[in-house]
Design a protein around this motif. Structure first.
Motif, short mmCIF file in Angstrom:
data_model
loop_
_atom_site.label_atom_id
_atom_site.label_comp_id
_atom_site.label_asym_id
_atom_site.label_seq_id
_atom_site.Cartn_x
_atom_site.Cartn_y
_atom_site.Cartn_z
N GLU A 239 0.82 -1.20 0.00
CA GLU A 239 0.00 0.00 0.00
C GLU A 239 0.86 1.26 0.00
N CYS B 63 -10.27 -3.09 -7.68
CA CYS B 63 -9.01 -3.14 -6.94
C CYS B 63 -9.27 -3.45 -5.47
N CYS C 80 -0.90 2.09 -5.72
CA CYS C 80 -1.47 1.03 -6.55
C CYS C 80 -1.62 1.54 -7.97
N TRP D 263 -6.67 -3.31 -3.27
CA TRP D 263 -5.80 -2.42 -2.51
C TRP D 263 -6.57 -1.18 -2.05
#
Length: 323
Positions: free
Chosen positions: A3, A296, A7, A298
């Protein structure tokens, strides 16, 4: 990729857009190979512009393909594993039909398993029915469990099935369960994704399709909160031997969503021809318009992207709102 590094999921929309723009010009021209080569070349060119060190782990088995398994792509940077399908629905594009997409799934190294290129028996649902399906049970039991999750009767649930001779018995079982059935010509991953998105009126994708599509579907369903179960479906003794070479001794093993797409993942897809999920490429006088979705884990988001791509610096067309 962590992180703290950020991303790059949105960057991959440009990758599927490039493939869709290239292959969309082959719509209805009756040339499967031409459409496929255009999509692969377009996706590879876009990948090589990204600041990544990407490895194709799910892709073409053809060593001459720009997106062959084992190929390294990118301009250098963070290490990522990629599962690619530059043109899902090659025949769809060839005959000018609905439902073709370009797509890519991205994860950290070892996010996706090495699977033999063979058929897999699959079942996919969205978050409402997550935890309710069991590939080992009769399909009628699964239909009833999904209907119960939605608080509906089985005849208010829609199942998507590829229209193939191998699905004759499956379709008969589905009909006996009372579920509505939507037969599609192509679009294995598209079916799994639409089953997990409300507003499509689809609730279940089931049937036998490719292993590559199972991995990309699993990654998308991880992002959408859905569930996919898949099982190798060897048709010869040679394929059973091939599975063992990939470390799969029990071909009846059922792979879960998390086993097919491990850790954080991102998926991008762009419509090539119109579908219930995405609009296809629209070519204008000196520009083209694309419709994409980026998912996503993330960032824990799903974004739909309406893109306008200009072919010349001197523009003759205005930017129009999506109508």
């Amino acid at each position: 990729m962590g992180e703290e590094q950020g991303c790059p999921c949105q960057a991959f929309a440009a990758v599927t857009e490039r493939a869709a723009l290239a292959s969309g010009r082959w719509l209805g021209r009756g040339d499967v190979k031409g459409a496929e080569e255009a999509a692969s070349s377009g996706m590879r060119a876009a990948l090589d512009e990204l600041e990544i060190e990407g490895r194709i782990v799910v892709g073409s088995d053809d060593a001459d393909d720009p997106l062959a398994v084992g190929t390294l792509v990118g301009n250098g940077g963070r290490k990522l594993d990629l599962a690619v399908d530059p043109l899902e629905g090659r025949s769809v594009v060839s005959r000018g039909d609905y439902g073709a997409m370009s797509m890519i799934a991205v994860g950290d190294p070892n996010a996706f398993p090495r699977l033999p290129q063979m058929y897999m028996r699959k079942m996919a649902v969205g978050p409402v029915a997550n935890g309710r399906i069991d590939l080992g049970k009769p399909v009628g039991d699964n239909v009833r469990a999904i209907a119960e999750a939605f608080g509906r009767n089985p005849n208010d649930i829609t199942a998507i099935v590829l229209d193939r001779p191998r699905h004759h018995d499956l379709v008969e079982e589905l009909r006996a369960s009372g579920v509505r059935i939507k037969l599609i010509q192509d679009g294995d991953v598209t079916a799994s994704v639409t089953a997990a998105i409300r507003g499509t009126n689809d609730h279940l994708a089931v049937g036998i399709g490719g292993a590559r599509q199972a991995v990309i579907s699993a990654a998308a369903l991880r992002c959408l909160g859905g569930e996919l179960q898949a099982q190798l479906w060897p048709t010869t003794r040679g394929e059973i031997t091939q599975a063992a070479e990939f470390g799969i001794e029990d071909v009846s093993r059922v792979f879960t969503t998390d086993e097919l797409a491990t850790g954080n993942v991102a998926v991008a897809a762009t419509g090539v021809s119109n579908s219930d999920l995405l609009r296809g490429v629209r070519y204008l006088a000196d520009s083209a318009r694309t419709h994409s979705v980026v998912m996503c884990t993330w960032h824990n988001w799903v974004r739909f992207i309406d893109g306008i791509h200009f072919f010349a610096r001197e523009r003759r067309e205005e930017v129009r709102l999506l109508g």
